[in-house]
Design an enzyme around this catalytic site. Structure first.
Site, PDB file in Angstrom:
ATOM      1  N   CYS A  43       0.827  -1.214   0.000  1.00  0.00           N
ATOM      2  CA  CYS A  43       0.000   0.000   0.000  1.00  0.00           C
ATOM      3  C   CYS A  43       0.859   1.262   0.000  1.00  0.00           C
ATOM      4  O   CYS A  43       0.668   2.156  -0.810  1.00  0.00           O
ATOM      5  CB  CYS A  43      -0.929  -0.028   1.210  1.00  0.00           C
ATOM      6  SG  CYS A  43      -1.844   1.498   1.428  1.00  0.00           S
ATOM      7  N   CYS A  48      -1.454   1.736  -3.145  1.00  0.00           N
ATOM      8  CA  CYS A  48      -2.415   2.835  -2.942  1.00  0.00           C
ATOM      9  C   CYS A  48      -1.777   4.226  -2.910  1.00  0.00           C
ATOM     10  O   CYS A  48      -2.239   5.142  -3.596  1.00  0.00           O
ATOM     11  CB  CYS A  48      -3.160   2.657  -1.624  1.00  0.00           C
ATOM     12  SG  CYS A  48      -3.414   0.966  -1.093  1.00  0.00           S
ATOM     13  N   LYS A  51       0.331   5.374  -6.052  1.00  0.00           N
ATOM     14  CA  LYS A  51      -0.647   5.413  -7.157  1.00  0.00           C
ATOM     15  C   LYS A  51      -1.536   6.649  -7.045  1.00  0.00           C
ATOM     16  O   LYS A  51      -1.742   7.372  -8.009  1.00  0.00           O
ATOM     17  CB  LYS A  51      -1.510   4.151  -7.113  1.00  0.00           C
ATOM     18  CG  LYS A  51      -2.664   4.200  -8.079  1.00  0.00           C
ATOM     19  CD  LYS A  51      -3.746   3.212  -7.729  1.00  0.00           C
ATOM     20  CE  LYS A  51      -4.650   3.696  -6.615  1.00  0.00           C
ATOM     21  NZ  LYS A  51      -5.650   2.694  -6.222  1.00  0.00           N
ATOM     22  N   TYR A 178      -8.799  -3.279 -12.046  1.00  0.00           N
ATOM     23  CA  TYR A 178      -8.753  -1.881 -11.601  1.00  0.00           C
ATOM     24  C   TYR A 178      -7.355  -1.293 -11.721  1.00  0.00           C
ATOM     25  O   TYR A 178      -7.200  -0.113 -12.054  1.00  0.00           O
ATOM     26  CB  TYR A 178      -9.355  -1.734 -10.198  1.00  0.00           C
ATOM     27  CG  TYR A 178      -8.438  -2.048  -9.034  1.00  0.00           C
ATOM     28  CD1 TYR A 178      -7.704  -1.040  -8.412  1.00  0.00           C
ATOM     29  CD2 TYR A 178      -8.330  -3.327  -8.516  1.00  0.00           C
ATOM     30  CE1 TYR A 178      -6.884  -1.309  -7.326  1.00  0.00           C
ATOM     31  CE2 TYR A 178      -7.512  -3.607  -7.437  1.00  0.00           C
ATOM     32  CZ  TYR A 178      -6.789  -2.601  -6.842  1.00  0.00           C
ATOM     33  OH  TYR A 178      -5.972  -2.867  -5.776  1.00  0.00           O
ATOM     34  N   GLU A 182      -6.662   2.024 -13.858  1.00  0.00           N
ATOM     35  CA  GLU A 182      -6.132   3.206 -13.162  1.00  0.00           C
ATOM     36  C   GLU A 182      -4.847   3.694 -13.828  1.00  0.00           C
ATOM     37  O   GLU A 182      -4.683   4.894 -14.080  1.00  0.00           O
ATOM     38  CB  GLU A 182      -5.862   2.870 -11.697  1.00  0.00           C
ATOM     39  CG  GLU A 182      -7.143   2.722 -10.883  1.00  0.00           C
ATOM     40  CD  GLU A 182      -6.900   2.337  -9.427  1.00  0.00           C
ATOM     41  OE1 GLU A 182      -7.831   2.504  -8.613  1.00  0.00           O
ATOM     42  OE2 GLU A 182      -5.811   1.846  -9.089  1.00  0.00           O
ATOM     43  N   HIS A 441     -27.672  21.015  -2.459  1.00  0.00           N
ATOM     44  CA  HIS A 441     -27.749  21.590  -3.795  1.00  0.00           C
ATOM     45  C   HIS A 441     -26.837  22.798  -3.920  1.00  0.00           C
ATOM     46  O   HIS A 441     -26.738  23.578  -2.974  1.00  0.00           O
ATOM     47  CB  HIS A 441     -29.211  22.019  -4.049  1.00  0.00           C
ATOM     48  CG  HIS A 441     -29.424  22.551  -5.421  1.00  0.00           C
ATOM     49  ND1 HIS A 441     -29.457  21.734  -6.533  1.00  0.00           N
ATOM     50  CD2 HIS A 441     -29.611  23.817  -5.856  1.00  0.00           C
ATOM     51  CE1 HIS A 441     -29.660  22.495  -7.600  1.00  0.00           C
ATOM     52  NE2 HIS A 441     -29.756  23.758  -7.222  1.00  0.00           N
ATOM     53  N   GLU A 446     -26.421  14.951  -5.139  1.00  0.00           N
ATOM     54  CA  GLU A 446     -27.822  15.129  -4.713  1.00  0.00           C
ATOM     55  C   GLU A 446     -28.744  14.191  -5.488  1.00  0.00           C
ATOM     56  O   GLU A 446     -29.823  13.819  -5.020  1.00  0.00           O
ATOM     57  CB  GLU A 446     -28.283  16.588  -4.872  1.00  0.00           C
ATOM     58  CG  GLU A 446     -28.359  17.108  -6.285  1.00  0.00           C
ATOM     59  CD  GLU A 446     -28.766  18.591  -6.335  1.00  0.00           C
ATOM     60  OE1 GLU A 446     -29.883  18.907  -5.900  1.00  0.00           O
ATOM     61  OE2 GLU A 446     -27.957  19.411  -6.813  1.00  0.00           O
TER      62      GLU A 446
END
Ligand code: FAD
Length: 458
Positions: A43, A48, A51, A178, A182, A441, A446
């Site tokens: 990681c 992670c 990256k 993934y 990525e 908003h 939303e």
């Protein structure tokens, strides 16, 4: 019998460091830990963290043109890989230091060595030293694997990408998971010409189909030359070089033959369980080499536990950490704690990001009758800059219980959004709970509380 340690942890990555630290500092256990590479593990050193820093770096490329649409007088600039890599390396050195310090401050004795298991209570270090422990925790993680094909050693793997001397002009990325997607987005954002081959029909297998489709479409729209249903037939050195990272001539099943400066294999990972004496002491390994454990992370040898990627359950950092914490709770606090692997939110850091929690529409429909609420639109910020980007918000709802079984968001910062939506889904929120929530908003998210009519039932 007297042991050298109450706990000996093999592997100083996400799961191992957490388990060692908490066991030592919070339960008073005498703990040792061996790490044969850099503290922090995948990681922090080659996953992670570097990256995500590359994701950030790659996103600045588009900002100048967007800012001009908003009236800023800004010119395009060039990305300097050497400058970035220098800063990245310094940051990783700093983080590795933090991990070492955390262990030292917790009173954990560390060994910069490879460890293997000799028997149910004995570890042998690469220095030759034998150490005994009442409990052993294997947290050795995983590694990227190249496919078995001629000249595959010409390609690089994800570990290598952070060390490139210079950015290639062109890169071929093989894979559709993934990590492949990525890095395709990262490299494209940094100005590299990216081609991606994936032999399956669509990238990101296992995720919600509509979400996968939108990510693939967005990648192509941005200029990534993504070919699904495509694989390499033949690869060989394009010049006199012939080592990993050198230019490669590639013949593919789509009829193309061309030279790429670099080929990156993002074709899967394997658990680090080889040549560690595991099966010899009675630990069971699965088909991929993963250590088989029960819900408490206990192996077939009662004194030996295993957590994280080496068990190939859900291969994510927060999961390895959870498994480490549950192990300490079970073994050192006498409170048997299984790890809950249900409804884990996660994100794919493509551009746009893909955040997901719970079941895909396809998996949910197989399980029970469902309603699908979904909207896809051009978000205000990029629409104003005349960009074609689209986002997607989707809820998969059980017809019977009204519970939201899955939430899927494809949007900038979807990783941040899904973390929060994940709480509601984990709590068992119904569609009506989402409806009762007043919108914030104007935001993209939303829409997740304003979708009134199902677009499909199944
Ligand atoms: P690791 O962190 O891999 O640590 C294992 C350690 O054990 C390593 O330091 C290794 O050197 C050491 N070791 C191995 N064998 C021995 C031995 N015999 N003796 C001593 N030491 C040994 N996860 C996310 O949650 N989010 C992300 O965005 C994400 N992105 C990723 C991107 C990439 C490119 C990669 C490769 C992974 C990514 N992951 C991500 C996955 C995440 O990094 C892993 O799930 C996590 O690091 C697993 O932790 P671990 O403790 O099981 O193993």
């Amino acid at each position: 019998m007297n042991f050298d340690y109450d706990l000996f942890v093999i592997g100083g990555g996400s799961g191992g460091v957490r388990a060692a630290r908490v066991a030592a500092s919070e339960t008073g256990a005498k703990v040792g830990l061996a790490e044969d590479d850099r503290y922090g593990g995948t990681c922090v050193i080659r996953g992670c963290v570097p990256k995500k820093l590359m994701v950030f770096a790659s996103e600045y490329g588009e900002m100048a043109s967007e800012a001009r649409s908003y009236g800023w007088d800004i010119g395009d600039g060039d990305f300097n890989w050497t400058t970035f890599r220098g800063k990245l390396n310094a940051e990783l050195d700093r983080l590795e230091g933090v991990y070492r310090k955390l262990l030292a401050n917790a009173g954990v004795t560390t060994y910069d060595a490879r460890a293997i298991i000799k028997d149910a209570h004995t570890i042998t270090l690469s220095s030759g030293e034998d150490i005994t422990a009442k409990h052993i925790l294997v947290a050795t993680g995983g590694r990227p694997v190249r496919p078995e094909r001629e000249n595959a050693d010409l390609g690089i793997v994800s570990d290598d990408i952070f060390h490139l001397d210079e950015l290639p002009k062109s890169i071929l990325i093989i894979g559709g998971g993934y990590i492949a997607c990525e890095f395709a987005c990262i490299m494209h954002g940094l100005g590299v010409e990216v081609t991606q081959y994936y032999r399956g029909a669509q990238v990101l297998r296992g995720f919600d189909e509509e979400g996968r489709g939108l990510v693939a479409e967005s990648m192509r729209e941005r200029g990534i030359d993504l070919h699904t249903g495509t694989d390499i037939i033949e690869m060989g050195p394009a010049g006199p070089g012939g080592k990993a990272g050198d230019p490669v001539r590639v013949k593919a099943t789509n009829g193309s033959e061309r030279v790429f400066d670099t080929v990156l294999f993002a074709t899967g990972r394997a658990p680090n369980s080889d040549n560690m004496g595991l099966e010899e002491v009675g630990i069971t390994l699965g088909r991929k080499g993963q250590i088989e454990v029960d819900e408490y992370s206990q192996t077939a040898v009662p004194s030996i536990y295993a957590i994280g990627d080496v068990t190939d359950r859900v291969n994510l950092t927060p999961v390895a950490i959870r498994e480490g914490m549950a192990f300490v709770e079970t073994v050192f606090r006498g409170n048997p704690t299984p790890v809950d692997h249900e409804l884990i939110a996660s994100a794919i850091f493509t551009q746009p990001e893909f955040g997901t929690v719970g079941l895909s529409e396809e998996a949910a429909a197989e399980q029970e009758p469902i309603e699908v609420y979904c909207t896809s639109f051009r978000p205000m910020q990029t629409a104003f800059a005349d960009k074609p980007d689209r986002v997607m918000m989707k809820l998969v709802v059980s017809k019977a219980s009204r519970r939201v079984l899955g939430c899927h968001i494809v949007a900038p910062n979807a990783g941040e959004m899904i973390q929060l939506a994940g709480i509601a889904v984990k709590m068992g929120a119904t569609k009506e709970d989402f409806d009762r929530t007043v919108a914030v908003h104007p935001t993209m998210s939303e829409e997740i509380v304003t979708m009134k009519t199902p677009i499909r039932t199944a």
